[in-house]
Design an enzyme around this catalytic site. Sequence first.
Site, mmCIF file in Angstrom:
data_model
loop_
_atom_site.group_PDB
_atom_site.id
_atom_site.type_symbol
_atom_site.label_atom_id
_atom_site.label_comp_id
_atom_site.label_asym_id
_atom_site.label_seq_id
_atom_site.Cartn_x
_atom_site.Cartn_y
_atom_site.Cartn_z
ATOM 1 N N ASP A 45 1.038 -1.018 7.782
ATOM 2 C CA ASP A 45 -0.162 -2.018 8.114
ATOM 3 C C ASP A 45 -0.494 -2.290 9.328
ATOM 4 O O ASP A 45 -0.180 -1.440 10.744
ATOM 5 C CB ASP A 45 0.757 -3.181 7.976
ATOM 6 C CG ASP A 45 -1.292 -4.747 7.843
ATOM 7 O OD1 ASP A 45 -1.678 -4.266 6.815
ATOM 8 O OD2 ASP A 45 -1.096 -5.108 9.346
ATOM 9 N N GLU A 48 -1.088 2.453 5.711
ATOM 10 C CA GLU A 48 -2.812 1.520 4.629
ATOM 11 C C GLU A 48 -4.095 2.141 6.544
ATOM 12 O O GLU A 48 -3.869 1.542 6.991
ATOM 13 C CB GLU A 48 -2.390 0.227 5.094
ATOM 14 C CG GLU A 48 -3.404 -0.511 4.112
ATOM 15 C CD GLU A 48 -3.677 -1.703 5.395
ATOM 16 O OE1 GLU A 48 -5.060 -1.913 5.335
ATOM 17 O OE2 GLU A 48 -3.103 -2.017 6.389
HETATM 18 C C1 GLC Z 1 -4.372 -4.914 6.276
HETATM 19 C C2 GLC Z 1 -4.326 -5.657 5.746
HETATM 20 C C3 GLC Z 1 -5.371 -7.751 5.416
HETATM 21 C C4 GLC Z 1 -4.616 -7.835 6.760
HETATM 22 C C5 GLC Z 1 -4.906 -6.658 7.923
HETATM 23 C C6 GLC Z 1 -4.378 -7.175 9.279
HETATM 24 O O1 GLC Z 1 -5.477 -4.626 6.475
HETATM 25 O O2 GLC Z 1 -3.979 -5.527 3.857
HETATM 26 O O3 GLC Z 1 -4.616 -8.352 4.453
HETATM 27 O O4 GLC Z 1 -5.475 -8.850 7.108
HETATM 28 O O5 GLC Z 1 -4.179 -5.759 7.786
HETATM 29 O O6 GLC Z 1 -2.815 -7.508 9.385
#
Ligand code: GLC
Length: 668
Positions: A292, A334
Amino acid sequence: MSTPSPQTLSWPAALPSAARTRLENILVGLPEHRRTTFALRTARWWDDLLEGLAPYPQPADVAERVLELAAAAYRDRDEELHLLDERRSLEPDWFQRPGVVGYAAYAERLAPEGSGLAGVADRVDHLKDLGVTYLHLMPLLRPRPAPNDGGYAVADYRQVRADLGTMADLRELATTLRGEGISLCLDLVLNHVAREHPWAEAARAGDEHYRRYFHVYPDRTVPDAYERTLPEVFPDFAPGNFTWDEELEGWVWTTFNSYQWDLAWENPDVFCELADVILFLANQGVEVLRLDAIAFLWKRMGTVCQNEPEVHQLTQALRAVARIAAPAVIFKAEAIVGPNEVVHYLGQGRHHGKVSDLAYHNSLMVQIWSMLASRDSRLSTHALGRFPAVPSTTAWITYLRCHDDIGWAIDDADASAVMVQGWRHRRFLSEYYSGEFDGSPAEGLVFQHNPATDDKRISGSAASLAGLGSALAALEAAFDEVGVEEAAVLVDRAVARVLLGYAVIHGFGGIPVIWSGDEIAALNDDAWADTPEHADDNRWAHRPRLDWGRVLQAREDPGSAPGRVLAGMRQLAHVRAGLPHLHASVPAEVVASPDPGIFAVLRRHPVGPLLGLYNITETPRQVPAWWLSELGLAPEQTIDALNGYPPNLEADGSIYLSTYQPVWLVRP
Ligand code: GLC
């Protein structure tokens, strides 16, 4: 059982003998072949590990520490998971195959109400019906009490949220899913922890060791210097990137919400802690780790503090650790960043094949929505066509919607290359999808309007953005036959738009991931703000509980909008699984079609080409025969794999595509 002498195991030559002895002491109770395997893997990945740890002053020391963690995890790994490691090593392309389809959902919103993790197993039939082989369950490790950003503020990486069950339940679910051919993917939130995580608590209590886990500043001098170049992720509800904490007596780095404290990755202790969390989750049976917000890990003054080279180095080191102890595990980055940056997460240059295996194709998602609004594929073709190549051992995650909002990542240079103004197009997309634009059927919500940049991101479910909600409302309001007919056309178009979007992501190559609810054309959840801790975050509008009644209705009534979408999604997965052309090792080439109303993706596989044609407009279109021949496909010698029939040919040999029709042309 004999205890091997240090010489019998093939450790990396550079590993000092004291370190070997420590590792062998950890592995001592294991059968010989197991110890041999561990040493072999260590030797294989040692260079990657060491090179990845270069950001630290003493890389070899950190490597030794982390290898001990890996050895302990390896020793404790279940027999079944060791077997999985072997299986995956024999089929390293398992996640690239055309039969792989993903699904993402909140466990408690997917399972029957109140049934927790155990209830997720009740949905396996539904998942299998959609061809799903990979399930991403949204954050389910114990977060801080609400608000917690949908679980992205983790207070304990080693416990499951109490309302969902226990770690034992998670292990059981992972095993059940694996038995059904479904790999479990979980989030690894590694950029930040909750203010209530024991590390942050210790820091707040004045523990110097833990204070160094975070970026803490006594006054605004340094934060202000960073702020000069930092963007804001949540300008609405969490402006700025630093938060004053009374107990800490300092400003702490909080890229996201004030209660999500960024970890200081320049501290090797943080690296070891997170490596250990990876090993722990791997041993619970998690097969894919979603890294993430990975782009934000490394901070550098004077930059936007995203995509710094150290991010890739550290990912390489973490990947090496996982490969040594649990090679069945793969990483998914991500990183919602631009094309030139995102490709690094799949490994470019010296990181080729050494970092994440999967990465979200955010640009593809944005471009699909952009094309559906503008009915013009030129910008998308240009933007996607110039994407740098990614290693043939990796795969994109392709998706139409996810739990997050859509940020209009349209590059100014891409836009001007096709005579479009970037800011104007971004504004058009925000206005189109919030329904402000005249004639737009979309029903999205504006998320995080940033007055400084005029950015307006958009929340909303796929079906609502595609205009299904407004079409159904028109149908309901129609009072005569003509009105009903007109509204029915609008419904057809909305359904077709959702299916066209899903056809693109199934036909691109990589892992198409269905966002829960899209398969039954779920509309925005009107009651999203009723939960007080969600009220300021309209991303909850597109995170509804999976409406099981609607799933049943979709199954029973294939003519209804949900029924048509469900049948279409099933069909896409089914066809896709049988097409070797869609193996992720083959690059997707976005090619310019003679008609801007058609988006075209060519995949040149050794078995022959697959040309995906997508009519992104509500009017019929034609593709000339000469163009197809140039791409190596004679129209009369092809079939549309989506229905198994020859394509619709006009008298002049051109191919006819009806409203929003996708076609996957292959040689029979
Ligand atoms: C990523 C997640 C998002 C979250 C962020 C902080 O972008 O997809 O939903 O708010 O990380 O953890």
